[in-house]
Write a protein that holds these residues in place. Structure first.
Motif, mmCIF file in Angstrom:
data_model
loop_
_atom_site.group_PDB
_atom_site.id
_atom_site.type_symbol
_atom_site.label_atom_id
_atom_site.label_comp_id
_atom_site.label_asym_id
_atom_site.label_seq_id
_atom_site.Cartn_x
_atom_site.Cartn_y
_atom_site.Cartn_z
ATOM 1 N N ILE A 63 0.832 -1.197 0.000
ATOM 2 C CA ILE A 63 0.000 0.000 0.000
ATOM 3 C C ILE A 63 0.868 1.248 0.000
ATOM 4 O O ILE A 63 0.571 2.237 -0.655
ATOM 5 C CB ILE A 63 -0.918 0.034 1.255
ATOM 6 C CG1 ILE A 63 -1.961 -1.077 1.169
ATOM 7 C CG2 ILE A 63 -1.600 1.396 1.389
ATOM 8 C CD1 ILE A 63 -2.828 -1.163 2.403
ATOM 9 N N GLU A 106 -3.210 5.991 5.452
ATOM 10 C CA GLU A 106 -2.489 4.832 4.912
ATOM 11 C C GLU A 106 -1.262 4.507 5.765
ATOM 12 O O GLU A 106 -1.005 3.340 6.080
ATOM 13 C CB GLU A 106 -2.079 5.100 3.463
ATOM 14 C CG GLU A 106 -3.241 5.121 2.493
ATOM 15 C CD GLU A 106 -2.823 5.469 1.079
ATOM 16 O OE1 GLU A 106 -3.605 5.214 0.164
ATOM 17 O OE2 GLU A 106 -1.710 6.016 0.902
ATOM 18 N N MET A 111 -9.055 1.076 4.782
ATOM 19 C CA MET A 111 -8.907 1.915 3.602
ATOM 20 C C MET A 111 -10.118 1.821 2.674
ATOM 21 O O MET A 111 -10.562 2.830 2.126
ATOM 22 C CB MET A 111 -7.626 1.562 2.848
ATOM 23 C CG MET A 111 -6.340 1.854 3.609
ATOM 24 S SD MET A 111 -6.240 3.520 4.322
ATOM 25 C CE MET A 111 -6.409 4.553 2.877
#
Length: 201
Positions: free
Chosen positions: A24, A86, A138
Motif C-alpha cells: 500500500i 495509509e 482503507m
C-alpha cells in the motif's frame, strides 16, 4: 474465539499480512521525485504537523508525530489526509504483526508461567481479530469516513479483550503493547474523524 495454531501457520499469515500493507505504501517514482520547477512545493511534513499539533486528538502529539512522519506523507496536500491514514494503517498492522509474534513466542516458551497461558490464548485471539479486521479501513474510508472511524473503535474493542483477560495475570510486556496498540487505534479514529469523504472518492 480462535485458538493459537501452529507457529509455521502463524508466521506465514503474519508475513502475508505485513507484505500486503507494505505494498500500500510503496511510493511510485513520481511520488519520490521532487518537482524542482515548482517553487510552491509543500513544506515537508506540513500536513502532519498541522494535524498532530493543531487538531484536538485523543492520542498524544509525540505519538502522532512519530507514527506519521513517514517519507510517503512528507509532501501531502493540506486537505488530503488519506496518505496519513495509509501510513497509520500500515504502522498499526506492522505493530500488530510484531505483537502476535511476541505473544506466540511467549505461548511456546516452556518457561512461561502456567497462569499466563489462558491470557496469552485470549490475547492471541484478540490480536488475530485485529490483524484480520484492519484490512477494512482503507476500503471503508473510500465509502464513508465515519465507517473508518468505527473500524478504529472496533479494533480498540478487540484490544480491550486482551486487556481484560490480562487482569487475571498481569504481564508488563503485554500491558505495554496493549497500551501502544490502543494508541494506534485512537490515531486511526482521529484521522478518520477529520477526513473529507467527498475528496477521497
Amino acid at each position: 474465539m480462535a485458538t493459537p495454531s501452529s507457529t509455521t501457520t502463524l508466521q506465514f499469515s503474519l508475513t502475508t499480512l505485513l507484505f500486503s500493507f507494505t505494498l500500500i505504501l510503496t511510493p511510485t517514482n513520481a511520488q519520490n521525485t521532487p518537482n524542482n520547477n515548482n517553487n510552491n512545493n509543500t513544506i515537508p511534513y506540513q500536513t502532519v504537523n498541522n494535524f498532530c499539533l493543531h487538531k484536538r486528538l485523543n492520542v498524544d502529539k509525540p505519538f502522532c508525530l512519530r507514527v506519521l512522519k513517514n517519507p510517503y506523507v512528507s509532501n501531502a496536500k493540506p486537505d488530503d489526509l488519506i496518505p496519513l491514514l495509509e501510513v497509520a494503517t500500515n504502522s498499526t498492522s506492522a505493530f500488530i504483526c510484531k505483537t502476535l509474534s511476541i505473544l506466540q513466542d511467549m505461548y511456546d516458551d516452556m518457561k512461561t508461567k502456567p497462569a499466563l497461558i489462558p491470557v496469552l490464548e485470549d490475547c492471541l485471539s484478540a490480536y488475530e481479530d485485529v490483524a484480520g479486521y484492519i484490512t477494512n479501513i482503507m476500503s471503508d474510508a473510500s465509502q464513508e469516513s465515519a465507517i473508518a472511524g468505527l473500524d478504529g473503535e472496533v479494533i480498540g474493542e478487540y484490544i480491550n479483550g486482551c486487556v481484560e483477560s490480562e487482569e487475571k495475570e498481569v504481564d508488563p510486556e503485554i500491558s505495554a503493547r496493549n497500551q501502544v496498540a490502543k494508541n494506534y487505534a485512537k490515531l486511526l479514529i482521529d484521522i478518520a474523524d477529520n477526513l473529507d469523504t467527498e475528496k477521497i472518492k
